[in-house]
Design a protein around this motif. Structure first.
Motif, mmCIF file in Angstrom:
data_model
loop_
_atom_site.group_PDB
_atom_site.id
_atom_site.type_symbol
_atom_site.label_atom_id
_atom_site.label_comp_id
_atom_site.label_asym_id
_atom_site.label_seq_id
_atom_site.Cartn_x
_atom_site.Cartn_y
_atom_site.Cartn_z
ATOM 1 N N CYS A 14 0.838 -1.196 0.000
ATOM 2 C CA CYS A 14 0.000 0.000 0.000
ATOM 3 C C CYS A 14 0.872 1.244 0.000
ATOM 4 N N PHE A 15 0.290 2.320 -0.493
ATOM 5 C CA PHE A 15 0.984 3.599 -0.607
ATOM 6 C C PHE A 15 1.234 4.185 0.782
ATOM 7 N N SER A 16 2.434 4.737 0.990
ATOM 8 C CA SER A 16 2.731 5.411 2.250
ATOM 9 C C SER A 16 2.992 6.897 2.030
ATOM 10 N N GLN A 17 3.934 7.207 1.147
ATOM 11 C CA GLN A 17 4.303 8.617 0.924
ATOM 12 C C GLN A 17 4.834 8.817 -0.485
ATOM 13 N N VAL A 18 4.787 10.064 -0.945
ATOM 14 C CA VAL A 18 5.524 10.446 -2.158
ATOM 15 C C VAL A 18 6.230 11.763 -1.859
ATOM 16 N N LYS A 19 7.500 11.841 -2.252
ATOM 17 C CA LYS A 19 8.306 13.048 -2.041
ATOM 18 C C LYS A 19 8.615 13.675 -3.399
ATOM 19 N N GLY A 20 8.686 15.001 -3.422
ATOM 20 C CA GLY A 20 9.060 15.685 -4.658
ATOM 21 C C GLY A 20 7.898 16.460 -5.258
ATOM 22 N N ALA A 21 8.242 17.360 -6.187
ATOM 23 C CA ALA A 21 7.243 18.254 -6.790
ATOM 24 C C ALA A 21 6.321 17.498 -7.740
ATOM 25 N N ILE A 22 5.097 18.030 -7.893
ATOM 26 C CA ILE A 22 4.105 17.387 -8.760
ATOM 27 C C ILE A 22 4.241 17.873 -10.207
ATOM 28 N N ASP A 23 4.917 19.000 -10.413
ATOM 29 C CA ASP A 23 4.938 19.615 -11.758
ATOM 30 C C ASP A 23 5.316 18.627 -12.841
ATOM 31 N N ASP A 24 4.692 18.829 -14.011
ATOM 32 C CA ASP A 24 5.077 18.029 -15.182
ATOM 33 C C ASP A 24 6.402 18.536 -15.740
ATOM 34 N N LEU A 428 15.168 -4.582 7.067
ATOM 35 C CA LEU A 428 14.545 -5.367 8.137
ATOM 36 C C LEU A 428 13.024 -5.403 8.054
ATOM 37 N N ASP A 429 12.436 -4.738 7.065
ATOM 38 C CA ASP A 429 10.978 -4.608 7.061
ATOM 39 C C ASP A 429 10.468 -4.570 5.629
ATOM 40 N N ASN A 430 9.153 -4.734 5.477
ATOM 41 C CA ASN A 430 8.537 -4.616 4.162
ATOM 42 C C ASN A 430 8.210 -3.157 3.868
ATOM 43 N N ILE A 431 9.252 -2.374 3.660
ATOM 44 C CA ILE A 431 9.113 -0.977 3.241
ATOM 45 C C ILE A 431 10.045 -0.806 2.045
ATOM 46 N N ILE A 432 9.502 -0.260 0.951
ATOM 47 C CA ILE A 432 10.337 -0.097 -0.243
ATOM 48 C C ILE A 432 10.324 1.360 -0.691
ATOM 49 N N ALA A 433 11.416 1.772 -1.315
ATOM 50 C CA ALA A 433 11.534 3.116 -1.880
ATOM 51 C C ALA A 433 11.776 2.970 -3.377
ATOM 52 N N VAL A 434 11.012 3.713 -4.159
ATOM 53 C CA VAL A 434 11.050 3.593 -5.612
ATOM 54 C C VAL A 434 11.175 5.001 -6.187
ATOM 55 N N ALA A 435 12.189 5.222 -7.029
ATOM 56 C CA ALA A 435 12.391 6.553 -7.603
ATOM 57 C C ALA A 435 11.841 6.599 -9.014
ATOM 58 N N THR A 436 10.818 7.459 -9.225
ATOM 59 C CA THR A 436 10.426 7.796 -10.589
ATOM 60 C C THR A 436 11.293 8.996 -10.952
ATOM 61 N N THR A 437 11.013 9.686 -12.013
ATOM 62 C CA THR A 437 11.944 10.716 -12.494
ATOM 63 C C THR A 437 12.441 11.636 -11.370
ATOM 64 N N ASN A 438 11.523 12.411 -10.774
ATOM 65 C CA ASN A 438 11.940 13.343 -9.714
ATOM 66 C C ASN A 438 11.153 13.131 -8.429
ATOM 67 N N ASN A 439 10.436 12.022 -8.340
ATOM 68 C CA ASN A 439 9.650 11.707 -7.145
ATOM 69 C C ASN A 439 10.163 10.435 -6.489
ATOM 70 N N LEU A 440 10.084 10.414 -5.168
ATOM 71 C CA LEU A 440 10.438 9.216 -4.416
ATOM 72 C C LEU A 440 9.157 8.673 -3.776
#
Length: 448
Positions: A14-24, A428-440
């Motif tokens: 499930c979604f937890s957070q997204v970091k970074g600007a929304i701009d296209d 140690l946990d089921n937490i993942i970080a995924v980088a799209t272009t400028n968002n984490l």
């Protein structure tokens, strides 16, 4: 999907957070170029093309609330590298951070290595929540007092202050690479680390900046004879004498530093014979290995090429023990992927905490998970459309022709500008970080 604790094959993400600007409109400097959890998973570092390092810290309160443990907030941001110019070669040296590696924590401070194409830096990240007051020869504003006016002796005391996180460069390791650095890896002895460029691997001591030892050199006497380059390198997680490096020809060489000072002759060569049925003009390009990672146990290693992820047993060189197709449906699109240069994209891969699941990225902001025990795979999407807190990610499917089902996406409508090259899994946990272009994007498993 089995988690770090193992046992369950039906983990819901499930979604937890997204970091970074929304701009296209994405600024080039904001494009994320590396993502890395530290050994405890409490800190998560990202590097970008603007030479910045941003460190996120797991929320202390939410760590104990299982539903919110995937929440990270900015802990420290600093400029790691600046653009430089090589006047001898008339070359600009980009500030882009190629890799970040954390050192095992030894005290209250954290240390990490960050590198651009030419220079590696060791950074110390430390906290300060007290300041000394009551100097004898100095006023509180920093002005020096006339010693003749000092009539009493004061004992300085520490006073509480707002928490400040400082990032300070402790070492700069420069001038050792002629070509672009693609990998750094900290040794299990916690004293040395390696750095690799296209043709050489160097061994450094963390305390010594003015010299390194060249441990692999594949540069031919005549550069016209060059047939392959080094694409990635990594130390074994618990054998300090062993490391591997991969090549653009799809081979992985394991070297033992006890055998010789210069490890040009490898101890083991891992290579899978090519399937003649799949031979094409693009075979050599797509067989190039973009990432190699040892499992936490040290028994296996994983490699990522353009279309697949392979798991190798260190005791068997002849072929991988597992092969997972990441996006086989792109095999018929290689010609257009060659024309738009996407075929040269370098996808990374990572293991979960107990080596039971592997993860890697794809196009259209899709990322793939492969459960080794249950032989199951899953395609998920990092998208702002699914960004309600704790909303469950729906598995995605790509239609490869014929009649497309309602929830499938056609291979012709995939967006090749949206790609996930960098992923990281909490140790140690089921937490993942995924980088799209400028968002984490940060996802966690949904606990019922």
């Amino acid at each position: 999907m089995a988690g770090p604790g193992g046992g369950s094959n039906d983990v819901q993400w499930c979604f937890s957070q997204v970091k970074g600007a929304i701009d296209d409109d994405v600024a080039e400097a904001d494009i994320i170029s590396t993502v890395e959890f530290n050994q405890s998973g409490e800190l998560l570092a990202t590097g970008d093309k603007g030479g910045r390092v941003v460190i996120f810290q797991q929320e202390q309160e939410s760590k104990n609330k299982l539903q919110c443990r995937g929440e990270y907030n900015v802990y420290s941001t600093f400029q790691s590298h600046e653009p430089e110019f090589d006047y001898l070669k008339s070359l600009e040296i980009e500030e882009k951070i190629n890799k970040i590696r954390w050192l095992p924590q030894k005290n209250a401070a954290h240390f990490l290595l960050s590198t651009n194409d030419k220079t590696i830096k060791l950074w110390k990240i430390s906290e300060r929540d007290k300041r000394p007051e009551g100097y004898n020869l100095k006023e509180e504003d920093g002005q020096y007092r006339d010693p003749n006016t000092v009539t009493t002796l004061r004992v300085p005391v520490f006073r509480p202050m707002d928490l400040m996180v400082e990032a300070s460069p402790r070492r700069v390791f420069a001038n050792a690479h002629t070509y672009h650095i693609n990998s750094i890896s900290v040794n299990s002895d916690c004293e040395t680390y390696l750095s690799a460029d296209d043709l050489r691997v160097n061994l450094w001591h963390l305390e010594i900046t003015d010299r390194s030892f060249n441990i692999v050199d594949i540069k031919p006497a005549n550069m016209e004879d060059l047939t392959e380059v080094i694409t990635a390198a990594e130390f074994h997680p618990n054998q300090c004498n062993t490391f591997v490096y991969s090549s653009s020809k799809g081979t992985i060489r394991l070297c033992d530093m006890r055998a010789a000072a210069l490890c040009d002759s490898h101890a083991k060569l891992f290579e899978e014979p090519e399937d003649p049925n799949n031979r094409s003009f693009f075979s050599e390009i797509i067989s190039s290995i973009s990432d190699v990672k040892f499992s936490h146990s040290g028994r296996y290693m994983m490699t990522r090429d353009y279309l697949s992820v392979k798991i190798w047993d260190l005791n068997m060189e002849s072929r991988p023990v597992e092969t997972y197709q990441v996006h086989e449906y792109l095999r018929s699109k290689l010609c257009s992927l060659y024309e738009n240069d996407c075929i040269f994209d370098k996808f990374e891969c990572c293991w979960n905490g107990n080596d039971s699941v592997v993860m890697t990225g794809s196009y259209n902001n899709f990322f793939r998970m492969f459960d080794r025990g249950y032989q199951q795979d899953m395609t998920l999407e990092a998208s702002r459309e699914n960004s309600k807190p704790r909303s469950v990610l729906k598995p995605r499917k790509v239609s490869t022709g014929g009649k497309r089902k309602k929830d499938e996406i056609s291979v012709d409508s995939l967006d090749f500008n949206k790609k996930i090259l960098h992923t990281a899994w909490h140790p140690l946990d089921n937490i993942i970080a995924v980088a799209t272009t400028n968002n984490l994007y940060i996802f966690q498993d949904k606990l019922n």
